[in-house]
Scaffold this active site. Structure first.
Site, PDB file in Angstrom:
ATOM      1  N   GLY A  10     -17.131-111.460  96.242  1.00  0.00           N
ATOM      2  CA  GLY A  10     -15.812-112.451  95.995  1.00  0.00           C
ATOM      3  C   GLY A  10     -14.890-112.341  97.141  1.00  0.00           C
ATOM      4  O   GLY A  10     -15.585-111.603  98.390  1.00  0.00           O
ATOM      5  N   PHE A  34     -20.673-115.460  89.695  1.00  0.00           N
ATOM      6  CA  PHE A  34     -19.936-116.475  89.158  1.00  0.00           C
ATOM      7  C   PHE A  34     -19.011-117.034  90.155  1.00  0.00           C
ATOM      8  O   PHE A  34     -18.961-118.283  90.231  1.00  0.00           O
ATOM      9  CB  PHE A  34     -19.262-115.866  87.746  1.00  0.00           C
ATOM     10  CG  PHE A  34     -18.214-116.809  87.278  1.00  0.00           C
ATOM     11  CD1 PHE A  34     -18.729-118.139  86.943  1.00  0.00           C
ATOM     12  CD2 PHE A  34     -17.078-116.719  86.745  1.00  0.00           C
ATOM     13  CE1 PHE A  34     -18.083-118.980  86.101  1.00  0.00           C
ATOM     14  CE2 PHE A  34     -16.005-117.537  86.408  1.00  0.00           C
ATOM     15  CZ  PHE A  34     -16.744-118.802  85.914  1.00  0.00           C
ATOM     16  N   ASN A  97     -18.397-100.120  80.605  1.00  0.00           N
ATOM     17  CA  ASN A  97     -19.510 -99.768  81.410  1.00  0.00           C
ATOM     18  C   ASN A  97     -19.341 -99.123  82.614  1.00  0.00           C
ATOM     19  O   ASN A  97     -19.987 -98.062  82.853  1.00  0.00           O
ATOM     20  CB  ASN A  97     -20.318-101.156  81.596  1.00  0.00           C
ATOM     21  CG  ASN A  97     -21.088-101.627  80.137  1.00  0.00           C
ATOM     22  OD1 ASN A  97     -21.401-100.944  79.596  1.00  0.00           O
ATOM     23  ND2 ASN A  97     -21.237-102.987  80.276  1.00  0.00           N
ATOM     24  N   ARG A 104     -20.428 -90.364  83.684  1.00  0.00           N
ATOM     25  CA  ARG A 104     -21.785 -89.721  83.988  1.00  0.00           C
ATOM     26  C   ARG A 104     -22.014 -89.254  85.029  1.00  0.00           C
ATOM     27  O   ARG A 104     -22.634 -88.059  85.386  1.00  0.00           O
ATOM     28  CB  ARG A 104     -22.766 -90.866  83.332  1.00  0.00           C
ATOM     29  CG  ARG A 104     -24.146 -90.627  83.279  1.00  0.00           C
ATOM     30  CD  ARG A 104     -24.834 -90.131  82.034  1.00  0.00           C
ATOM     31  NE  ARG A 104     -26.150 -90.108  82.215  1.00  0.00           N
ATOM     32  CZ  ARG A 104     -26.891 -91.026  81.726  1.00  0.00           C
ATOM     33  NH1 ARG A 104     -26.639 -92.148  81.334  1.00  0.00           N
ATOM     34  NH2 ARG A 104     -28.362 -90.630  81.915  1.00  0.00           N
ATOM     35  N   TYR A 143      -7.092-113.300  80.433  1.00  0.00           N
ATOM     36  CA  TYR A 143      -7.104-112.581  81.733  1.00  0.00           C
ATOM     37  C   TYR A 143      -5.941-111.644  81.677  1.00  0.00           C
ATOM     38  O   TYR A 143      -6.340-110.451  81.807  1.00  0.00           O
ATOM     39  CB  TYR A 143      -6.664-113.592  82.871  1.00  0.00           C
ATOM     40  CG  TYR A 143      -6.729-113.142  84.259  1.00  0.00           C
ATOM     41  CD1 TYR A 143      -7.931-112.567  84.719  1.00  0.00           C
ATOM     42  CD2 TYR A 143      -5.243-112.686  85.185  1.00  0.00           C
ATOM     43  CE1 TYR A 143      -7.676-112.106  86.032  1.00  0.00           C
ATOM     44  CE2 TYR A 143      -5.315-112.254  86.234  1.00  0.00           C
ATOM     45  CZ  TYR A 143      -6.614-111.907  86.819  1.00  0.00           C
ATOM     46  OH  TYR A 143      -6.546-111.295  88.090  1.00  0.00           O
TER      47      TYR A 143
HETATM   48  P1  NAD Z   1     -13.004-113.597  93.137  1.00  0.00           P
HETATM   49  O1  NAD Z   1     -13.251-114.648  91.977  1.00  0.00           O
HETATM   50  O2  NAD Z   1     -13.195-114.094  94.579  1.00  0.00           O
HETATM   51  O3  NAD Z   1     -13.961-112.390  92.934  1.00  0.00           O
HETATM   52  C1  NAD Z   1     -14.349-111.917  91.722  1.00  0.00           C
HETATM   53  C2  NAD Z   1     -15.866-111.496  92.063  1.00  0.00           C
HETATM   54  O4  NAD Z   1     -16.276-110.711  90.686  1.00  0.00           O
HETATM   55  C3  NAD Z   1     -16.817-112.509  92.037  1.00  0.00           C
HETATM   56  O5  NAD Z   1     -17.756-112.409  93.131  1.00  0.00           O
HETATM   57  C4  NAD Z   1     -17.642-112.877  91.145  1.00  0.00           C
HETATM   58  O6  NAD Z   1     -18.843-113.487  91.012  1.00  0.00           O
HETATM   59  C5  NAD Z   1     -17.616-111.496  90.545  1.00  0.00           C
HETATM   60  N1  NAD Z   1     -17.720-111.465  89.002  1.00  0.00           N
HETATM   61  C6  NAD Z   1     -16.871-111.966  87.974  1.00  0.00           C
HETATM   62  N2  NAD Z   1     -17.576-111.646  86.804  1.00  0.00           N
HETATM   63  C7  NAD Z   1     -18.426-110.887  86.957  1.00  0.00           C
HETATM   64  C8  NAD Z   1     -19.111-109.944  85.953  1.00  0.00           C
HETATM   65  N3  NAD Z   1     -18.963-110.310  84.655  1.00  0.00           N
HETATM   66  N4  NAD Z   1     -20.241-108.898  86.382  1.00  0.00           N
HETATM   67  C9  NAD Z   1     -20.217-109.235  88.046  1.00  0.00           C
HETATM   68  N5  NAD Z   1     -19.610-109.663  88.603  1.00  0.00           N
HETATM   69  C10 NAD Z   1     -18.600-110.568  88.226  1.00  0.00           C
HETATM   70  O7  NAD Z   1     -11.546-113.009  93.170  1.00  0.00           O
HETATM   71  P2  NAD Z   1     -10.674-112.146  94.101  1.00  0.00           P
HETATM   72  O8  NAD Z   1      -9.366-112.669  94.488  1.00  0.00           O
HETATM   73  O9  NAD Z   1     -11.433-111.605  95.151  1.00  0.00           O
HETATM   74  O10 NAD Z   1     -10.375-111.126  92.955  1.00  0.00           O
HETATM   75  C11 NAD Z   1     -11.047-109.785  92.994  1.00  0.00           C
HETATM   76  C12 NAD Z   1     -10.278-108.756  91.860  1.00  0.00           C
HETATM   77  O11 NAD Z   1      -9.017-108.382  92.086  1.00  0.00           O
HETATM   78  C13 NAD Z   1     -10.315-109.363  90.409  1.00  0.00           C
HETATM   79  O12 NAD Z   1     -10.634-108.366  89.596  1.00  0.00           O
HETATM   80  C14 NAD Z   1      -8.802-109.945  90.318  1.00  0.00           C
HETATM   81  O13 NAD Z   1      -8.578-109.922  88.923  1.00  0.00           O
HETATM   82  C15 NAD Z   1      -8.260-109.070  91.125  1.00  0.00           C
HETATM   83  N6  NAD Z   1      -6.916-109.541  91.510  1.00  0.00           N
HETATM   84  C16 NAD Z   1      -7.101-110.276  92.769  1.00  0.00           C
HETATM   85  C17 NAD Z   1      -5.870-111.026  92.982  1.00  0.00           C
HETATM   86  C18 NAD Z   1      -5.536-111.871  94.104  1.00  0.00           C
HETATM   87  O14 NAD Z   1      -4.677-112.480  94.344  1.00  0.00           O
HETATM   88  N7  NAD Z   1      -6.571-112.345  94.863  1.00  0.00           N
HETATM   89  C19 NAD Z   1      -4.476-110.670  92.281  1.00  0.00           C
HETATM   90  C20 NAD Z   1      -4.512-109.795  91.269  1.00  0.00           C
HETATM   91  C21 NAD Z   1      -5.732-109.301  90.978  1.00  0.00           C
END
Ligand code: NAD
Ligand code: UDP
Length: 315
Positions: A10, A34, A97, A104, A143
């Site tokens: 991501g 995703f 998980n 573990r 969320y």
């Molecule tokens: P993003 O959507 O680009 O990245 C999320 C990644 O997780 C994607 O590659 C997606 O394919 C993968 N993913 C989603 N569900 C999955 C699953 N069940 N199993 C395996 N992979 C899965 O978003 P991002 O901006 O890079 O955010 C990354 C993390 O940081 C997230 O947890 C998000 O909640 C958190 N976050 C981001 C921000 C922001 O401003 N970018 C702010 C607050 C929190």
């Protein structure tokens, strides 16, 4: 060290994988694609220290690692509302998980939590001790509440099973490799400006956000993971410079030299009115604060989208 990054394909995850590889670690990137994409990590594939696993964290997995960065979760409202039940499963079953694995194999685990745990905050700026104002039954709840339960699970595995944990609360972060279609304000406004299309401000644009450049955020994330004081958080990571969304739209138009007009559309429900991190704790405990200013960060992000734009033949 051998380090697992879930959600590694991501936006934030790909920057983190890159940084950790550059620091000399072995990196396992796990993603279900995703919202992530191979394009984000293709430049890392040549490294013999980089491995990619297609897997969904809702299903159990066991990997022998020293560190787990748990970033897997759709992050933009458009994506996390696409399949809200799956969003909750990712935050809850996925977190269980990953914590089970950490327990573990005795790995340290960091959870990417969010400013959304504060909901539509009544306290401004937001400090870590504020418990938040979250609607449990609204369209953002899958969320917000999912991430709140994930924090609860982190704390309970820590208290009950001694798992070594770190919790960060990330505030709006932007930069190259944000997905074009994720509907977040930074990517939307930049793409609209580059295409000379109308800039869609939701509501009257008086709601505020504070935007952090990705390099700063990744630096804070790694400092938190590796802090030697046993400081587990939660800790806010974000840039405290606050903008209204209307000011932000004007900045984008100015920096891109766009012909776009700003138009106003209806505000989605439960959209937080104001958001600004208090980063005193991060400054004290991690010696961290952002160093990239908004204009510099936006210029780098515009360059990224322009390059993509030219590649896709829109220019
Ligand atoms: P993003 O959507 O680009 O990245 C999320 C990644 O997780 C994607 O590659 C997606 O394919 C993968 N993913 C989603 N569900 C999955 C699953 N069940 N199993 C395996 N992979 C899965 O978003 P991002 O901006 O890079 O955010 C990354 C993390 O940081 C997230 O947890 C998000 O909640 C958190 N976050 C981001 C921000 C922001 O401003 N970018 C702010 C607050 C929190
Ligand atoms: N927003 C907007 N126009 C858009 C996309 C978003 O005005 O095209 C607003 C949105 O209503 C919110 C802010 O910008 O007030 C930030 O939205 P984003 O989805 O990026 O993040 P979040 O609401 O999760 O902070």
């Amino acid at each position: 060290m051998r380090i697992l990054v879930t959600g590694g394909a991501g936006f934030l995850g790909s920057h983190l994988c890159e940084r950790l590889l550059n620091e000399g670690h072995d990196v396992i990137c796990l993603d279900n694609f995703f919202t992530g994409s191979r394009d984000n990590i293709i430049h890392l594939m040549g490294s013999h220290r980089f491995e990619l696993i297609r897997h969904d964290i809702v299903e159990p997995i066991l990997l022998e690692v020293d560190r787990i960065y748990n970033l897997a979760c759709p992050a933009s409202p458009v994506h996390y509302q696409y399949n809200p039940v799956k969003t909750v499963k990712t935050s809850v079953m996925g977190m269980i998980n990953m914590l089970g694995m950490a327990k573990r194999v005795k790995a340290r685990i960091l959870q990417a939590s969010t400013s959304e745990v504060y909901g539509d905050p009544n306290v401004h700026p937001q400090k870590e001790e504020y418990w938040g104002n979250v609607n449990p039954i609204g369209i953002r709840s899958c969320y917000d509440e999912g991430k709140r339960v994930a924090e609860t699970l982190m704390m309970d595995y820590h208290r009950q099973n001694n798992v070594d944990i770190r919790i960060i609360r990330i505030f709006n972060t932007y930069g190259p490799r944000m997905a074009e279609n994720d509907g977040r304000v930074v990517s939307n406004f930049i793409l609209q400006a580059l295409r000379n299309e109308d800039i869609t401000v939701f509501g009257d644009g008086s709601q505020t956000r504070s935007f952090c450049y990705v390099d700063d955020l990744i630096d804070g994330m790694i400092r938190m993971m590796e802090n030697g004081q046993g400081f587990i958080g939660p800790v806010n990571l974000g840039n405290p410079v606050e903008n209204t969304i209307l000011e932000f739209a004007e900045t984008i138009v100015r920096l891109t030299g766009s012909q776009s007009k700003i138009i106003f559309q209806s505000l989605p429900s439960d959209d937080p009115k104001q958001r600004q991190p208090d980063i005193t704790l991060a400054q004290e405990k991690l010696g961290w604060q952002p160093v990239v200013g908004l204009e510099d960060g936006i210029i780098k992000t515009v360059q990224y989208f322009k390059r993509d734009f030219i590649k896709s033949g829109h220019a």
